[in-house]
Design a protein around this motif. Sequence first.
Motif, PDB file in Angstrom:
ATOM      1  N   ALA A 195       7.305  -4.224   4.849  1.00 47.06           N
ATOM      2  CA  ALA A 195       5.798  -4.022   5.050  1.00 47.06           C
ATOM      3  C   ALA A 195       5.485  -2.461   5.111  1.00 47.06           C
ATOM      4  O   ALA A 195       6.551  -1.801   5.305  1.00 47.06           O
ATOM      5  CB  ALA A 195       5.499  -4.764   6.110  1.00 47.06           C
ATOM      6  N   PRO A 196       4.398  -2.027   4.881  1.00 40.29           N
ATOM      7  CA  PRO A 196       4.140  -0.421   5.025  1.00 40.29           C
ATOM      8  C   PRO A 196       4.211  -0.380   6.414  1.00 40.29           C
ATOM      9  O   PRO A 196       3.960  -1.124   7.502  1.00 40.29           O
ATOM     10  CB  PRO A 196       2.510  -0.497   4.438  1.00 40.29           C
ATOM     11  N   SER A 197       4.400   1.088   7.013  1.00 39.37           N
ATOM     12  CA  SER A 197       4.666   1.555   8.139  1.00 39.37           C
ATOM     13  C   SER A 197       3.244   2.653   8.322  1.00 39.37           C
ATOM     14  O   SER A 197       2.946   3.058   7.359  1.00 39.37           O
ATOM     15  CB  SER A 197       5.852   2.082   8.433  1.00 39.37           C
ATOM     16  N   GLN A 198       2.824   3.105   9.476  1.00 40.69           N
ATOM     17  CA  GLN A 198       2.045   3.937   9.910  1.00 40.69           C
ATOM     18  C   GLN A 198       2.468   5.374   9.602  1.00 40.69           C
ATOM     19  O   GLN A 198       3.457   5.919   9.505  1.00 40.69           O
ATOM     20  CB  GLN A 198       1.665   3.804  11.331  1.00 40.69           C
ATOM     21  N   ILE A 199       1.357   6.181   9.096  1.00 42.88           N
ATOM     22  CA  ILE A 199       1.415   7.273   8.764  1.00 42.88           C
ATOM     23  C   ILE A 199       0.570   8.106   9.751  1.00 42.88           C
ATOM     24  O   ILE A 199      -0.375   7.322  10.310  1.00 42.88           O
ATOM     25  CB  ILE A 199       1.063   7.890   7.533  1.00 42.88           C
ATOM     26  N   ALA A 200       0.416   9.560   9.833  1.00 42.96           N
ATOM     27  CA  ALA A 200      -0.686  10.376  10.885  1.00 42.96           C
ATOM     28  C   ALA A 200      -1.959  10.386  10.139  1.00 42.96           C
ATOM     29  O   ALA A 200      -3.045  10.450  10.738  1.00 42.96           O
ATOM     30  CB  ALA A 200       0.162  11.493  11.240  1.00 42.96           C
ATOM     31  N   TYR A 201      -2.218  10.662   8.992  1.00 42.66           N
ATOM     32  CA  TYR A 201      -3.281  11.300   8.108  1.00 42.66           C
ATOM     33  C   TYR A 201      -3.845  10.477   6.920  1.00 42.66           C
ATOM     34  O   TYR A 201      -3.170   9.609   6.414  1.00 42.66           O
ATOM     35  CB  TYR A 201      -3.313  12.583   7.951  1.00 42.66           C
ATOM     36  N   ILE A 202      -5.240  10.612   6.769  1.00 47.77           N
ATOM     37  CA  ILE A 202      -5.718  10.037   5.449  1.00 47.77           C
ATOM     38  C   ILE A 202      -5.878  11.091   4.507  1.00 47.77           C
ATOM     39  O   ILE A 202      -6.209  12.167   4.897  1.00 47.77           O
ATOM     40  CB  ILE A 202      -7.226   9.344   5.755  1.00 47.77           C
ATOM     41  N   ALA A 203      -5.567  10.813   3.202  1.00 53.34           N
ATOM     42  CA  ALA A 203      -5.770  11.736   2.208  1.00 53.34           C
ATOM     43  C   ALA A 203      -7.038  11.316   1.499  1.00 53.34           C
ATOM     44  O   ALA A 203      -7.113  10.195   1.036  1.00 53.34           O
ATOM     45  CB  ALA A 203      -4.461  11.473   0.876  1.00 53.34           C
ATOM     46  N   ALA A 204      -7.876  12.392   1.421  1.00 55.58           N
ATOM     47  CA  ALA A 204      -9.314  12.001   0.765  1.00 55.58           C
ATOM     48  C   ALA A 204      -9.058  11.943  -0.689  1.00 55.58           C
ATOM     49  O   ALA A 204      -9.906  11.077  -1.462  1.00 55.58           O
ATOM     50  CB  ALA A 204      -9.839  13.505   0.987  1.00 55.58           C
ATOM     51  N   GLY A 205      -7.927  12.139  -1.315  1.00 58.58           N
ATOM     52  CA  GLY A 205      -7.778  11.800  -2.751  1.00 58.58           C
ATOM     53  C   GLY A 205      -7.284  10.497  -3.090  1.00 58.58           C
ATOM     54  O   GLY A 205      -7.397  10.108  -4.405  1.00 58.58           O
ATOM     55  N   PHE A 206      -7.060   9.849  -1.993  1.00 62.76           N
ATOM     56  CA  PHE A 206      -6.761   8.170  -2.232  1.00 62.76           C
ATOM     57  C   PHE A 206      -6.591   7.625  -0.819  1.00 62.76           C
ATOM     58  O   PHE A 206      -5.818   7.837  -0.200  1.00 62.76           O
ATOM     59  CB  PHE A 206      -5.610   8.179  -3.057  1.00 62.76           C
ATOM     60  N   PHE A 207      -7.880   6.607  -0.793  1.00 65.56           N
ATOM     61  CA  PHE A 207      -7.342   5.874   0.578  1.00 65.56           C
ATOM     62  C   PHE A 207      -8.088   4.248   0.149  1.00 65.56           C
ATOM     63  O   PHE A 207      -8.995   4.323  -0.664  1.00 65.56           O
ATOM     64  CB  PHE A 207      -7.798   6.218   1.839  1.00 65.56           C
TER      65      PHE A 207
END
Length: 257
Positions: free
Chosen positions: A93-105
Amino acid sequence: SGGGGETYFLQADAHLRFAKEWDRLYAEEVQLAKNYPKAILSAYPPGFSEEDPPYKGGSQGTRLCTCAFSDSNVEHRILRINTGGMCRGEEEAPSQIAYIAAGFFFARAEFLIDVPFDPYLPWCFMGEEIALSLRAWTHGWDIYAPRKNLIAHQYRPGRMGLPKFWENTGRVFGRPGPGFNTLLQTITIQRIKYMVGYASSTREALEGLNYQIVLTEFEHYSPGDERTMTQFLEHTNIDLQSEKCGHIDWCNKCTLP
């Protein structure tokens, strides 16, 4: 739901190529996230060139685990997001990251109800990602790296002779050079710095600069109340006093589900 009745919402850069059934596959991936439905998939997409064969996807997604206070003289010490460590590639399963990329979410469309686009950040570029990240997280959304890339972006290098962000605003208003854009950013970026909690961008400091206009309707586009800003800064290991970003162990080691 938000987004005009759509179930899901995608924000992405222009100049993209998509793998087959990318939407179904991203929907399945986000549903595997532990915090679904309040889960966001985000990454910096891989690049492609015009002569590349049709895009099939499948490479390992990047993980947004690092940041830095910019030392560029036109970026006003804003927090810039970047990539970190990679997972082994065998995760279920996917795991957490700290930030959102404006180029894709990619997220459920209810995201737009909790974190509506801020109309008081015109031509925002630098600072968009830290603002999105902290607003989403404090509203109770967790951010995840997709295990596989399903879109690719043409990063369009300068040798192609195309306008970059710094030239765009001047072109629209017939004002050549980056100066006009930089003047706007000098003012609007203070809204993001106030949101993050920079000591140099308190309400009193902004009033002293006669920049209080940047706080217009801030309460509608501010951090949420499900988690605090103090918790966000601890979660991401950001030290505002020294303006340093520390190592985020859980993000770089893929240990937070």
